[in-house]
Design a protein around this motif. Structure first.
Motif, PDB file in Angstrom:
ATOM      1  N   ALA A 177       0.848  -1.198   0.056  1.00  0.00           N
ATOM      2  CA  ALA A 177      -0.013  -0.125  -0.134  1.00  0.00           C
ATOM      3  C   ALA A 177       0.900   1.384   0.009  1.00  0.00           C
ATOM      4  O   ALA A 177       1.495   1.579   1.170  1.00  0.00           O
ATOM      5  N   ALA A 178       0.847   1.700  -1.262  1.00  0.00           N
ATOM      6  CA  ALA A 178       2.115   2.978  -1.300  1.00  0.00           C
ATOM      7  C   ALA A 178       1.386   4.302  -0.593  1.00  0.00           C
ATOM      8  O   ALA A 178      -0.090   4.639  -0.787  1.00  0.00           O
ATOM      9  N   THR A 179       2.323   5.004  -0.171  1.00  0.00           N
ATOM     10  CA  THR A 179       1.490   6.404  -0.036  1.00  0.00           C
ATOM     11  C   THR A 179       2.506   7.322  -0.552  1.00  0.00           C
ATOM     12  O   THR A 179       3.621   7.820  -0.105  1.00  0.00           O
ATOM     13  N   PRO A 180       2.002   7.807  -1.744  1.00  0.00           N
ATOM     14  CA  PRO A 180       2.785   8.632  -2.443  1.00  0.00           C
ATOM     15  C   PRO A 180       3.355   9.679  -1.957  1.00  0.00           C
ATOM     16  O   PRO A 180       2.636  10.560  -1.184  1.00  0.00           O
ATOM     17  N   THR A 181       4.304  10.394  -2.514  1.00  0.00           N
ATOM     18  CA  THR A 181       4.962  11.745  -2.438  1.00  0.00           C
ATOM     19  C   THR A 181       4.546  12.489  -3.623  1.00  0.00           C
ATOM     20  O   THR A 181       4.892  12.390  -4.530  1.00  0.00           O
ATOM     21  N   ARG A 182       4.204  13.815  -3.526  1.00  0.00           N
ATOM     22  CA  ARG A 182       3.823  14.616  -4.346  1.00  0.00           C
ATOM     23  C   ARG A 182       4.880  15.844  -4.130  1.00  0.00           C
ATOM     24  O   ARG A 182       4.862  16.609  -3.080  1.00  0.00           O
TER      25      ARG A 182
END
Length: 275
Positions: A100-105
Motif C-alpha cells: 500500500a503505497a503512500t505517494p509523495t508529491r
C-alpha cells in the motif's frame, strides 16, 4: 511571496532520503508551462500522468489538488514552468514495492527558460549524440524519474551554439532530442519517430498528432532525415522550435513548422512561439 515549492502540500524543499523516488527513481514527473493561471496543455499532462501511474501500478493523483498547488506555487509569475513529481513514497529498503503505497508529491515553480525570438524564426543547431537509448517497451513513452540517459547525452557537448542533441536507439532509429520530440516533413508527409521501444511521449507531440490532418508515427533513420524538407522539435515548455542544422545537414523553417508555431500562439503561449 508564497513558497515556490510544496512537498505534500507543505512549503518545503525536503524529501525523505527513504523515498523510493530518490532511492530507485520509482516515480514520474511532468513539466508544465503556465501562462498566468492557465496551463494550455494541462489535460494532456494529467492524462499522461494517469496512464503512466496505471502502468507503474501507482495510486492515481488528485488532479484538482495538483492544479490548486500548481497555481499556488506559481503565484504572480506571468510565465512559469511547474514541475510535478509523483513518487511511490517512503518504503523499506529493497526493490519490492510496498503493498500500500503512500505517494509523495512535489509541486515546484520555476521561471521558463530564456528563448531568443530569433530561435523561433531561424531555428537551432543540433548534433547527433553518441549515446544510444536503451530499449524497454514497458517504460516507453513514460516521463519517469530516471533521466540518466539524457544527463549523459547532454554531457557530450558544451558548445553554446549547439542547442540540442538528437538520440537514436541501439538499432540506429531516431527517437527524440534530449529534451524534446522530433518531427520531420519527409516526401511531403509529417512524421515523428515511433516510441514503442523507448523515449518520452511528449504532450506537445500528442497535441500535434491529435490535431494534424496527416501525421504518421513510424521508424525514422538518419538517411530518412537527410531527405526531409523541414525538421522541428516539440516541447510543452518551449513550444515548436525549427531545427536549422544537424551537424553538416541544414534545413530552413517551412510552412508546416510555421503552421504549428501559429497553433501554439492560438493555444495562448507567448508571441515568440509564432514567427
Amino acid at each position: 511571496m508564497a513558497s515556490r515549492m510544496l512537498v505534500n502540500g507543505v512549503a518545503s524543499e525536503v524529501v525523505s532520503a527513504a523515498d523510493r523516488g530518490f532511492s530507485y527513481g520509482d516515480g514520474l514527473f511532468e513539466s508544465i508551462r503556465f501562462v498566468g493561471e492557465s496551463a494550455p496543455l494541462w489535460d494532456r499532462h494529467m492524462q499522461r500522468l494517469a496512464d503512466s501511474c496505471r502502468r507503474l501500478q501507482l495510486p492515481l493523483p488528485d488532479t484538482a489538488q495538483l492544479l490548486r498547488e500548481s497555481r499556488q506555487v506559481r503565484d504572480a509569475m506571468a510565465h512559469a514552468v511547474v514541475r510535478i513529481a509523483w513518487t511511490r513514497g517512503v518504503g523499506e529498503r529493497g526493490y519490492s514495492p510496498p503493498a500500500a503505497a503512500t505517494p509523495t508529491r512535489v509541486v515546484a515553480a520555476f521561471p521558463p527558460p530564456p528563448m531568443d525570438g530569433a530561435v523561433y524564426a531561424r531555428g537551432v543547431r543540433t548534433r547527433l549524440c553518441t549515446l544510444r537509448l536503451a530499449e524497454q517497451p514497458q517504460l516507453a513513452g513514460m516521463k519517469h524519474l530516471n533521466r540518466l540517459e539524457q544527463v549523459l547525452a547532454r554531457a557530450e557537448w558544451n558548445d553554446p551554439a549547439i542547442a540540442e542533441g538528437l538520440l537514436c536507439d541501439g538499432g540506429g532509429r531516431l527517437v527524440s532530442a534530449t529534451m524534446a520530440n522530433l518531427f520531420a516533413v519527409i516526401d511531403g508527409e509529417l512524421v515523428t519517430p515511433s516510441l514503442q521501444r523507448c523515449g518520452v511521449a511528449g504532450v506537445a507531440r500528442a497535441q500535434i498528432l491529435a490535431r494534424a490532418e496527416n501525421a504518421t508515427e513510424r521508424d525514422i533513420r538518419l538517411p530518412d532525415l537527410q531527405r526531409a524538407s523541414e525538421v522541428f522539435l516539440s516541447s510543452s515548455v518551449r513550444g515548436v522550435v525549427p531545427v536549422q542544422s544537424l551537424d553538416d545537414w541544414g534545413w530552413t523553417p517551412g510552412p508546416v513548422t510555421r503552421q504549428w508555431q501559429r497553433h501554439w500562439r492560438q493555444l495562448g503561449f507567448p508571441m515568440e512561439y509564432a514567427a
